[in-house]
Scaffold this motif. Structure first.
Motif, PDB file in Angstrom:
ATOM      1  N   LEU A   1       4.630   1.388   7.270  1.00  0.00           N
ATOM      2  CA  LEU A   1       4.731   0.252   6.353  1.00  0.00           C
ATOM      3  C   LEU A   1       6.163  -0.253   6.207  1.00  0.00           C
ATOM      4  N   THR A   2       7.104   0.647   6.229  1.00  0.00           N
ATOM      5  CA  THR A   2       8.515   0.289   6.143  1.00  0.00           C
ATOM      6  C   THR A   2       9.331   1.411   6.766  1.00  0.00           C
ATOM      7  N   PRO A   3      10.453   1.095   7.460  1.00  0.00           N
ATOM      8  CA  PRO A   3      11.207  -0.161   7.432  1.00  0.00           C
ATOM      9  C   PRO A   3      10.651  -1.295   8.276  1.00  0.00           C
TER      10      PRO A   3
ATOM     11  N   GLU B   1      14.242   6.257  -5.949  1.00  0.00           N
ATOM     12  CA  GLU B   1      14.359   5.031  -5.168  1.00  0.00           C
ATOM     13  C   GLU B   1      13.305   4.977  -4.064  1.00  0.00           C
ATOM     14  N   SER B   2      12.058   5.150  -4.464  1.00  0.00           N
ATOM     15  CA  SER B   2      10.950   5.014  -3.522  1.00  0.00           C
ATOM     16  C   SER B   2      10.955   3.621  -2.904  1.00  0.00           C
ATOM     17  N   PRO B   3      10.624   3.498  -1.623  1.00  0.00           N
ATOM     18  CA  PRO B   3      10.599   2.168  -1.004  1.00  0.00           C
ATOM     19  C   PRO B   3       9.504   1.263  -1.561  1.00  0.00           C
ATOM     20  N   TRP B   4       8.457   1.847  -2.153  1.00  0.00           N
ATOM     21  CA  TRP B   4       7.379   1.050  -2.743  1.00  0.00           C
ATOM     22  C   TRP B   4       7.794   0.720  -4.175  1.00  0.00           C
TER      23      TRP B   4
ATOM     24  N   VAL C   1      -0.775   5.913   0.302  1.00  0.00           N
ATOM     25  CA  VAL C   1       0.546   5.535   0.796  1.00  0.00           C
ATOM     26  C   VAL C   1       1.454   6.741   0.581  1.00  0.00           C
ATOM     27  N   VAL C   2       2.078   7.191   1.657  1.00  0.00           N
ATOM     28  CA  VAL C   2       2.980   8.341   1.588  1.00  0.00           C
ATOM     29  C   VAL C   2       4.402   7.845   1.798  1.00  0.00           C
ATOM     30  N   SER C   3       5.211   7.961   0.771  1.00  0.00           N
ATOM     31  CA  SER C   3       6.617   7.550   0.840  1.00  0.00           C
ATOM     32  C   SER C   3       7.494   8.773   1.054  1.00  0.00           C
TER      33      SER C   3
ATOM     34  N   THR D   1      11.338  -7.223   5.775  1.00  0.00           N
ATOM     35  CA  THR D   1      11.930  -6.798   4.515  1.00  0.00           C
ATOM     36  C   THR D   1      12.072  -5.288   4.491  1.00  0.00           C
ATOM     37  N   PHE D   2      13.004  -4.788   3.664  1.00  0.00           N
ATOM     38  CA  PHE D   2      13.231  -3.359   3.556  1.00  0.00           C
ATOM     39  C   PHE D   2      12.481  -2.774   2.364  1.00  0.00           C
ATOM     40  N   ALA D   3      12.346  -3.552   1.299  1.00  0.00           N
ATOM     41  CA  ALA D   3      11.607  -3.086   0.128  1.00  0.00           C
ATOM     42  C   ALA D   3      10.127  -3.375   0.314  1.00  0.00           C
ATOM     43  N   LEU D   4       9.319  -2.417  -0.056  1.00  0.00           N
ATOM     44  CA  LEU D   4       7.874  -2.535   0.120  1.00  0.00           C
ATOM     45  C   LEU D   4       7.228  -2.906  -1.201  1.00  0.00           C
TER      46      LEU D   4
END
Length: 309
Positions: A260-262, A82-85, A73-75, A21-24
């Motif tokens: 954690l992502t992508p 539009e943070s991924p988390w 968690v560092v985004s 998945t792309f969204a965390l």
């Protein structure tokens, strides 16, 4: 042996879940703590305590352990708000001083003279309870400095420093080439410079740009007295407890990163690193920041000292 294999199987299954998945989401963040590779649990020494009663005193010992803790968690992401988390997006919405985002380049190789911009959020890791149960299975475990969901740095509130490099642009580390760099010029693997610790940088690879921004944010929050809008992500030392200190780039002994992502990874590393560098479709990336702690169980009223192996 059976229970250890079972724990490893469960960890592998949870880490695999959501890797496409792309969204965390928070469930994925919590499950990511079940990583033996990132934990790196070790017995490193012995602590000595003086235990006294009305009948006299005696010296007791306890095992000194060292392991990593997922503090935050560092985004690092391109588009403001539009943070991924997903669950933490409301914390960093656009405001009057922090609008828009994105890059000044189309990622064409000959446009590497144009700037990229990344927002950055440092938020307390929510997996504390799950991690505590996981770590305690190896023995006595240490607590980290992070508080779940606590915002330690939100670049939308740190506008002067993050978007305008004030006063970061005049620090010696920002003016002298070769100071505080992630990677090496001699090996042609320079990802970027830590200073100025803001959101703009020149890097054609989007993953590397996001990683440099994440390292900058981690650098700020693991130090006190920085001219940024933030909360220090630091714990105070006490008897039988040695917390993590300042984060230093490329030094795993000060902290390491779990992607954690992508793509979700069950391993930790430092920047720069070899291997696949996945590119996020929306320019949004996130890592868990693991930092090393040492501690030992209190066995008396007075701490006499410790000896490392």
């Amino acid at each position: 042996m059976i229970s250890r294999r079972l724990r490893f199987a469960v960890a592998t299954a949870l880490l695999s879940a959501g890797s496409s998945t792309f969204a965390l989401n928070t469930a994925t963040v919590v499950s990511s703590t079940l990583s033996p590779s990132c934990l790196e649990y070790r017995v490193v020494g012995i602590c000595y305590w003086l235990f006294c009663t009305m009948y006299g005193c005696q010296v007791r010992t306890s095992t000194k352990v060292r392991h990593y803790v997922p503090d935050a968690v560092v985004s690092s992401y391109s588009n403001t708000g539009e943070s991924p988390w997903i669950e933490t997006r409301p914390m960093s919405q656009p405001n009057a001083t922090a609008q828009a985002g994105g890059d000044g380049t189309t990622n064409v190789s000959h446009e590497n003279n144009q700037a990229k911009f990344k927002n950055a959020d440092v938020i307390g890791h929510p997996g504390g309870y799950v991690f505590g149960q996981f770590a305690s299975a190896s023995g006595y475990s240490c607590v980290g400095a992070g508080t779940a969901f606590a915002p330690y740095l939100l670049s939308t509130l740190d506008t002067l420093a993050w978007r305008h490099n004030v006063p970061e642009a005049v620090y010696p580390e920002a003016l002298i080439p070769g100071q505080r760099e992630i990677g090496s010029r001699s090996t042609l693997n320079l990802w970027g410079n830590v200073y100025p610790r803001g959101g703009f940088l020149h890097q054609v690879d989007d993953y590397k740009a996001a990683a440099v921004a994440a390292q900058r944010a981690g650098d700020v929050v693991t130090r006190r007295g920085q001219l940024h809008v933030y909360q220090p992500l630091l714990a105070n030392a006490r008897d039988g407890y040695w917390p993590a200190g300042e984060l230093i780039e490329s030094d795993a002994g000060t902290g390491k990163w779990q992607q954690l992502t992508p793509q979700l990874s069950n391993n930790c590393t430092v920047f720069p690193h070899a291997g696949d560098l996945p590119q996020a479709q929306q320019g949004d990336y996130a890592w868990a920041l693991w930092r090393p702690y040492s501690c030992c169980q209190r066995r008396g009223q007075t701490f006499l000292g410790s000896v490392d192996f």
